[in-house]
Enzyme design. Structure first.
Site, PDB file in Angstrom:
ATOM      1  N   TYR A  66       6.938  45.083  46.219  1.00 26.64           N
ATOM      2  CA  TYR A  66       8.030  45.802  45.450  1.00 26.64           C
ATOM      3  C   TYR A  66       7.246  46.659  44.571  1.00 26.64           C
ATOM      4  O   TYR A  66       7.563  47.839  44.021  1.00 26.64           O
ATOM      5  CB  TYR A  66       8.416  44.461  44.377  1.00 26.64           C
ATOM      6  CG  TYR A  66       9.698  43.925  45.065  1.00 26.64           C
ATOM      7  CD1 TYR A  66      10.923  44.477  44.915  1.00 26.64           C
ATOM      8  CD2 TYR A  66       9.430  42.842  45.766  1.00 26.64           C
ATOM      9  CE1 TYR A  66      11.716  43.888  45.431  1.00 26.64           C
ATOM     10  CE2 TYR A  66      10.521  41.992  46.280  1.00 26.64           C
ATOM     11  CZ  TYR A  66      11.631  42.652  46.052  1.00 26.64           C
ATOM     12  OH  TYR A  66      13.011  42.189  46.387  1.00 26.64           O
ATOM     13  N   ARG A  69       7.752  49.734  46.427  1.00 28.04           N
ATOM     14  CA  ARG A  69       9.132  50.263  46.436  1.00 28.04           C
ATOM     15  C   ARG A  69       9.257  50.940  45.127  1.00 28.04           C
ATOM     16  O   ARG A  69       9.905  52.174  44.888  1.00 28.04           O
ATOM     17  CB  ARG A  69      10.016  49.028  46.533  1.00 28.04           C
ATOM     18  CG  ARG A  69      10.185  48.576  48.128  1.00 28.04           C
ATOM     19  CD  ARG A  69      11.387  47.677  48.187  1.00 28.04           C
ATOM     20  NE  ARG A  69      12.385  48.088  48.034  1.00 28.04           N
ATOM     21  CZ  ARG A  69      13.585  47.280  47.403  1.00 28.04           C
ATOM     22  NH1 ARG A  69      13.379  46.009  47.086  1.00 28.04           N
ATOM     23  NH2 ARG A  69      14.745  48.013  47.055  1.00 28.04           N
ATOM     24  N   ASP A 103      17.249  50.930  41.338  1.00 31.39           N
ATOM     25  CA  ASP A 103      16.404  51.888  41.136  1.00 31.39           C
ATOM     26  C   ASP A 103      16.547  52.684  39.704  1.00 31.39           C
ATOM     27  O   ASP A 103      15.715  53.453  39.275  1.00 31.39           O
ATOM     28  CB  ASP A 103      16.483  52.778  42.040  1.00 31.39           C
ATOM     29  CG  ASP A 103      17.805  53.553  42.290  1.00 31.39           C
ATOM     30  OD1 ASP A 103      18.605  53.655  41.295  1.00 31.39           O
ATOM     31  OD2 ASP A 103      18.566  53.424  43.491  1.00 31.39           O
ATOM     32  N   HIS A 118      22.384  43.804  40.897  1.00 27.09           N
ATOM     33  CA  HIS A 118      21.186  43.252  41.426  1.00 27.09           C
ATOM     34  C   HIS A 118      19.908  43.403  40.878  1.00 27.09           C
ATOM     35  O   HIS A 118      18.798  43.281  41.372  1.00 27.09           O
ATOM     36  CB  HIS A 118      21.087  43.995  43.073  1.00 27.09           C
ATOM     37  CG  HIS A 118      22.416  43.595  43.778  1.00 27.09           C
ATOM     38  ND1 HIS A 118      22.546  44.271  44.883  1.00 27.09           N
ATOM     39  CD2 HIS A 118      23.138  42.610  43.562  1.00 27.09           C
ATOM     40  CE1 HIS A 118      23.676  43.716  45.487  1.00 27.09           C
ATOM     41  NE2 HIS A 118      24.173  42.705  44.736  1.00 27.09           N
ATOM     42  N   GLY A 186      29.214  55.509  48.265  1.00 36.03           N
ATOM     43  CA  GLY A 186      28.221  55.286  48.718  1.00 36.03           C
ATOM     44  C   GLY A 186      27.656  53.523  49.009  1.00 36.03           C
ATOM     45  O   GLY A 186      26.605  53.197  49.103  1.00 36.03           O
TER      46      GLY A 186
END
Length: 252
Positions: A66, A69, A103, A118, A186
């Site tokens: 993570y 990421r 993000d 999320h 998307g």
């Protein structure tokens, strides 16, 4: 691009919901969840790392994945699709942005009313207590420890086997049930419960619009499917709306 009657419905909408998925972030260079298995991480499946059991078994491994990421998303920049959603928020009386992305690019672009279903990669939680931890001491241990209870710290995202944040999901469901237009952007429309929100909106009379390069399970149910990347189509949609609102504005 959008037929005049549907554009008119959008212009007259009191409340619009935009539901976004990995596709809009991919246009900023953020790998999708499963595409993130590259380089050092290619031998792991995402499903093997994104679970509470995986974290308890190998907390350093999961934390490091993570962290990697997070480094990718921090280098990424909001794209024209993110910016167009900010513009739509300015043009419309009310826009609720529901995202499955972790993000933080929507907030960085300037969107204000964002529901992160999320979670967020930049949020840190105490694994034991489930509370948000904003400050902790970096003493070299991986993962770091909770300053209150000493438990392991974890990324503030939803893992497989975990429920979505109850309050956030409830807000999303209320928004979907009360909106006049829902714009799906998307997203594969495969991951529940988010995938159920557009159909819930339609049951309550909302117009459904989809922006996606390919057809999805939602496509047969929408009022208009705009095929292509969000970074191209959303700015044009915002321009169409702004032109129409300019024509409708009362003259002095």
């Amino acid at each position: 691009m959008l037929a005049e009657p549907l554009l008119q419905r959008l212009a007259e909408a009191r409340h619009v919901v935009a539901l976004t998925g990995a596709g809009i972030s991919a246009e900023s260079g953020v790998p999708t969840f499963r595409d993130a298995q590259t380089g050092l991480w290619a031998r792991y499946r995402a499903e093997e790392l994104a679970t509470p059991a995986a974290f308890l078994a190998e907390p350093r491994l999961v934390w490091d994945w993570y962290a990697w990421r997070r480094s990718l998303t921090r280098r990424a920049q909001p794209n024209a699709g993110h910016a167009a959603l900010v513009q739509l928020e300015r043009l419309l009386p009310r826009l609720t942005l529901i995202t499955q992305n972790v993000d933080g690019l929507h907030a960085r672009a300037g969107s204000r009313n964002v529901l992160e279903l999320h979670g967020n990669l930049d949020t840190t939680l105490c694994f034991d207590e489930g509370t948000v931890v904003t400050e902790y001491t970096d003493d070299g241990r991986t993962p770091p420890r909770c300053p209150r209870c000493g438990g392991l710290l974890r990324p503030g995202v939803v893992w497989f086997g975990e429920s979505l944040p109850k309050a956030t999901l409830e807000q999303a469901e209320v928004a979907a049930a009360s909106c006049d237009v829902l714009l799906s952007v998307g997203t594969s429309s495969l991951v529940h419960p988010a995938a159920g929100l557009p159909l819930a909106a339609k049951r309550h009379g909302a117009v459904l619009l989809e922006v996606n390069p390919t057809a999805t399970p939602l496509t047969p149910h929408v009022d208009a499917a705009l095929s292509g990347p969000a970074g191209l189509l959303l700015p044009e949609l915002a321009r169409q709306l702004e032109r129409l609102r300019g024509r409708l504005a009362p003259s002095d």
